[in-house]
Design a protein around this motif. Structure first.
Motif, PDB file in Angstrom:
ATOM      1  N   SER A 116       0.829  -1.197   0.000  1.00 20.91           N
ATOM      2  CA  SER A 116       0.000   0.000   0.000  1.00 20.91           C
ATOM      3  C   SER A 116       0.867   1.251   0.000  1.00 20.91           C
ATOM      4  O   SER A 116       2.095   1.186   0.134  1.00 20.91           O
ATOM      5  CB  SER A 116      -0.916   0.010   1.223  1.00 20.91           C
ATOM      6  OG  SER A 116      -0.173   0.311   2.394  1.00 20.91           O
TER       7      SER A 116
ATOM      8  N   TYR B  91      -8.321  -5.006  -5.314  1.00 21.34           N
ATOM      9  CA  TYR B  91      -8.459  -3.620  -4.867  1.00 21.34           C
ATOM     10  C   TYR B  91      -7.130  -2.912  -4.967  1.00 21.34           C
ATOM     11  O   TYR B  91      -6.064  -3.538  -4.988  1.00 21.34           O
ATOM     12  CB  TYR B  91      -8.971  -3.564  -3.418  1.00 21.34           C
ATOM     13  CG  TYR B  91      -8.047  -4.195  -2.387  1.00 21.34           C
ATOM     14  CD1 TYR B  91      -7.132  -3.421  -1.671  1.00 21.34           C
ATOM     15  CD2 TYR B  91      -8.086  -5.554  -2.119  1.00 21.34           C
ATOM     16  CE1 TYR B  91      -6.290  -3.993  -0.717  1.00 21.34           C
ATOM     17  CE2 TYR B  91      -7.259  -6.133  -1.177  1.00 21.34           C
ATOM     18  CZ  TYR B  91      -6.361  -5.347  -0.476  1.00 21.34           C
ATOM     19  OH  TYR B  91      -5.518  -5.926   0.454  1.00 21.34           O
ATOM     20  N   ASP B  92      -7.166  -1.600  -5.028  1.00 19.48           N
ATOM     21  CA  ASP B  92      -5.966  -0.762  -4.929  1.00 19.48           C
ATOM     22  C   ASP B  92      -6.374   0.658  -4.520  1.00 19.48           C
ATOM     23  O   ASP B  92      -6.591   0.901  -3.336  1.00 19.48           O
ATOM     24  CB  ASP B  92      -5.122  -0.782  -6.217  1.00 19.48           C
ATOM     25  CG  ASP B  92      -5.935  -0.719  -7.492  1.00 19.48           C
ATOM     26  OD1 ASP B  92      -6.862   0.116  -7.560  1.00 19.48           O
ATOM     27  OD2 ASP B  92      -5.663  -1.508  -8.414  1.00 19.48           O
ATOM     28  N   HIS B  93      -6.556   1.579  -5.495  1.00 21.20           N
ATOM     29  CA  HIS B  93      -6.758   2.981  -5.141  1.00 21.20           C
ATOM     30  C   HIS B  93      -8.143   3.293  -4.593  1.00 21.20           C
ATOM     31  O   HIS B  93      -8.347   4.361  -4.009  1.00 21.20           O
ATOM     32  CB  HIS B  93      -6.473   3.874  -6.356  1.00 21.20           C
ATOM     33  CG  HIS B  93      -7.427   3.666  -7.493  1.00 21.20           C
ATOM     34  ND1 HIS B  93      -7.330   2.588  -8.347  1.00 21.20           N
ATOM     35  CD2 HIS B  93      -8.502   4.394  -7.907  1.00 21.20           C
ATOM     36  CE1 HIS B  93      -8.295   2.665  -9.253  1.00 21.20           C
ATOM     37  NE2 HIS B  93      -9.019   3.743  -9.005  1.00 21.20           N
ATOM     38  N   ASN B  94      -9.095   2.384  -4.751  1.00 22.31           N
ATOM     39  CA  ASN B  94     -10.454   2.650  -4.265  1.00 22.31           C
ATOM     40  C   ASN B  94     -10.726   2.064  -2.884  1.00 22.31           C
ATOM     41  O   ASN B  94     -11.856   2.162  -2.390  1.00 22.31           O
ATOM     42  CB  ASN B  94     -11.485   2.088  -5.255  1.00 22.31           C
ATOM     43  CG  ASN B  94     -11.516   2.872  -6.559  1.00 22.31           C
ATOM     44  OD1 ASN B  94     -11.392   4.090  -6.545  1.00 22.31           O
ATOM     45  ND2 ASN B  94     -11.655   2.175  -7.668  1.00 22.31           N
ATOM     46  N   SER B  95      -9.747   1.467  -2.261  1.00 29.46           N
ATOM     47  CA  SER B  95      -9.964   0.775  -0.998  1.00 29.46           C
ATOM     48  C   SER B  95      -9.634   1.647   0.206  1.00 29.46           C
ATOM     49  O   SER B  95      -8.654   2.400   0.195  1.00 29.46           O
ATOM     50  CB  SER B  95      -9.108  -0.498  -0.949  1.00 29.46           C
ATOM     51  OG  SER B  95      -9.262  -1.162   0.288  1.00 29.46           O
ATOM     52  N   SER B  96     -10.477   1.550   1.238  1.00 31.82           N
ATOM     53  CA  SER B  96     -10.194   2.245   2.499  1.00 31.82           C
ATOM     54  C   SER B  96      -9.056   1.579   3.255  1.00 31.82           C
ATOM     55  O   SER B  96      -8.336   2.229   4.023  1.00 31.82           O
ATOM     56  CB  SER B  96     -11.450   2.263   3.386  1.00 31.82           C
ATOM     57  OG  SER B  96     -12.517   2.944   2.759  1.00 31.82           O
TER      58      SER B  96
ATOM     59  N   HIS C 260      -4.911   1.094   0.729  1.00 29.92           N
ATOM     60  CA  HIS C 260      -4.986   2.004  -0.416  1.00 29.92           C
ATOM     61  C   HIS C 260      -3.655   2.016  -1.163  1.00 29.92           C
ATOM     62  O   HIS C 260      -2.600   2.292  -0.598  1.00 29.92           O
ATOM     63  CB  HIS C 260      -5.327   3.412   0.059  1.00 29.92           C
ATOM     64  CG  HIS C 260      -5.433   4.419  -1.050  1.00 29.92           C
ATOM     65  ND1 HIS C 260      -6.611   4.655  -1.726  1.00 29.92           N
ATOM     66  CD2 HIS C 260      -4.508   5.241  -1.616  1.00 29.92           C
ATOM     67  CE1 HIS C 260      -6.414   5.569  -2.649  1.00 29.92           C
ATOM     68  NE2 HIS C 260      -5.143   5.945  -2.598  1.00 29.92           N
TER      69      HIS C 260
ATOM     70  N   GLU D 238      -1.961   3.519  -4.640  1.00 33.23           N
ATOM     71  CA  GLU D 238      -2.052   4.378  -5.822  1.00 33.23           C
ATOM     72  C   GLU D 238      -0.694   4.970  -6.170  1.00 33.23           C
ATOM     73  O   GLU D 238      -0.107   4.656  -7.207  1.00 33.23           O
ATOM     74  CB  GLU D 238      -3.083   5.489  -5.588  1.00 33.23           C
ATOM     75  CG  GLU D 238      -3.353   6.337  -6.811  1.00 33.23           C
ATOM     76  CD  GLU D 238      -4.509   7.300  -6.599  1.00 33.23           C
ATOM     77  OE1 GLU D 238      -4.908   7.963  -7.592  1.00 33.23           O
ATOM     78  OE2 GLU D 238      -5.027   7.399  -5.465  1.00 33.23           O
TER      79      GLU D 238
END
Length: 366
Positions: A296, A329-334, A337, A339
């Motif tokens: 992350s 998941y990647d940039h949209n995860s709480s 995260h 990105e």
């Protein structure tokens, strides 16, 4: 007989002459004895094979990483380890300097649908609620007790920190260790029904073992609580408590019932995330790692700190791309995260694991 003992036993007959990436070749050290072997060809063949076997380099990972698919990612790991462990290599690194740091959540075990330590804190709130009637009208506790987890998460770091302080402080370190141990032994993941300790990634367990077999010292460097992780990391990962770095709250020394105790205070001491990770590494290890593994943007600074130094360096990001066997998941995860670190990976030379395509299996039970 151990390999080192075997080498000593046959040292009078054989000596290494050249090094191959996998096998060190051998010749007779005492030519005068060669005649004896003319009558014992089978024995000579056996000794030669034994010498070759004992000289196989442990860094070759044909079997060390069986849950990894063959491909550029696996080869990059193997190549790096071979380069830094081969004495004749210009990238050779002495064993004391072979430091590898690993994030925990999302790198060594699952972090969806929430961090495991947050699940622990939520369970603690429910257990302590009868002693705190004020929580029925006080946020974020009221939402949590009403089952509104989305509101708790929407409260961000402040809400989570308030929950952690209320559930992790006010007891001694020994008492907290027992609470954590009892919980982690029985707590199960809400989606899979598995124990949280069974939600670890089999390929990463193999990687940890592979590095240690090549004289790396492996550390956890996590944003999670240091005293939440230390009671179980040695059993699950083979990483002892003194090699765990994490966030912490303040401690106070007291004499309780005539005995010394460390009391956990409701006050943040250190946050081992983001820019805190290189600081934690320096404070606890005192050496810059030569390899770092994360998943992350919270691991970005650790990756930068590790790979910016001279010499052979290795940075790796676990990219969660498998929506069937795990989560994508990647940039949209709480949680987890990813990105900025992903965008920088190519320019920085970091390896990005495609979980869907690089891993044959996810969990040990699969």
């Amino acid at each position: 007989m151990s390999q080192s003992a075997a080498r000593r036993s046959w040292r009078g007959w054989f000596t290494p002459t050249s090094v191959h990436p996998r096998v060190t070749s051998c010749v007779l050290a005492h030519p005068s004895r060669a005649g004896r072997f003319g009558k014992h060809a089978m024995r000579l063949a056996f000794y030669a094979l034994l010498c070759a076997f004992l000289s196989i380099r442990p860094s070759f990972a044909d079997d060390a990483l069986p849950s990894w698919n063959d491909g550029p990612t696996k080869q990059a790991i193997v190549s790096f380890v071979q380069r830094v462990t081969t004495k004749s290599s210009p990238d050779y690194v002495p064993p004391p300097e072979r430091i590898a740091t690993f994030d925990n959540d999302g790198t060594l075990w699952a972090e969806q649908p929430m961090y495991v330590q947050l699940a622990f804190a939520l369970d603690r709130v429910k257990a302590l609620a009868p002693q705190h009637h004020e929580w029925n009208d006080q946020e974020p506790f009221a939402s949590l007790l009403n089952g509104n987890l989305k509101s708790v998460i929407a409260g961000g770091e402040h809400a989570i920190a308030e929950i952690v302080m209320a559930t992790h402080a006010g007891m001694t370190s020994n008492e907290f260790e027992k609470i954590v141990t009892d919980w982690i032994t029985t707590a199960r993941h809400p989606k899979t029904g598995r124990l949280y300790t069974e939600m670890v990634y089999q390929p990463m367990l193999e990687l940890l073992a592979y590095l240690r077999a090549n004289d790396f010292k492996t550390f956890i460097v996590s944003g999670g609580g240091i005293e939440f992780m230390r009671p179980w990391t040695e059993k699950i990962y083979g990483i002892p408590p003194e090699q765990v770095i994490g966030s912490s709250i303040k401690l106070k020394f007291e004499i309780q019932n005539g005995k010394p105790a460390l009391v956990r205070l409701a006050d943040i001491d250190f946050i081992d995330d983001g820019v805190g990770k290189p600081v934690g590494i320096q404070k606890h290890i005192g050496r810059r790692p030569i390899a770092a593994f994360g998943n992350s943007d919270g691991d970005l600074e650790m990756l930068q700190w590790t790979t910016s130094e001279q010499g052979a360096r290795f940075g790796l990001i676990v990219h969660h791309t498998d929506a069937v066997r795990e989560w994508a998941y990647d940039h949209n995860s709480s949680f987890g995260h990813l990105e900025k670190a992903l965008d920088m990976a190519t320019s920085q030379g970091w390896i990005v694991i495609d979980m869907k395509n690089d891993w044959k299996t996810i969990y040990p039970q699969d």
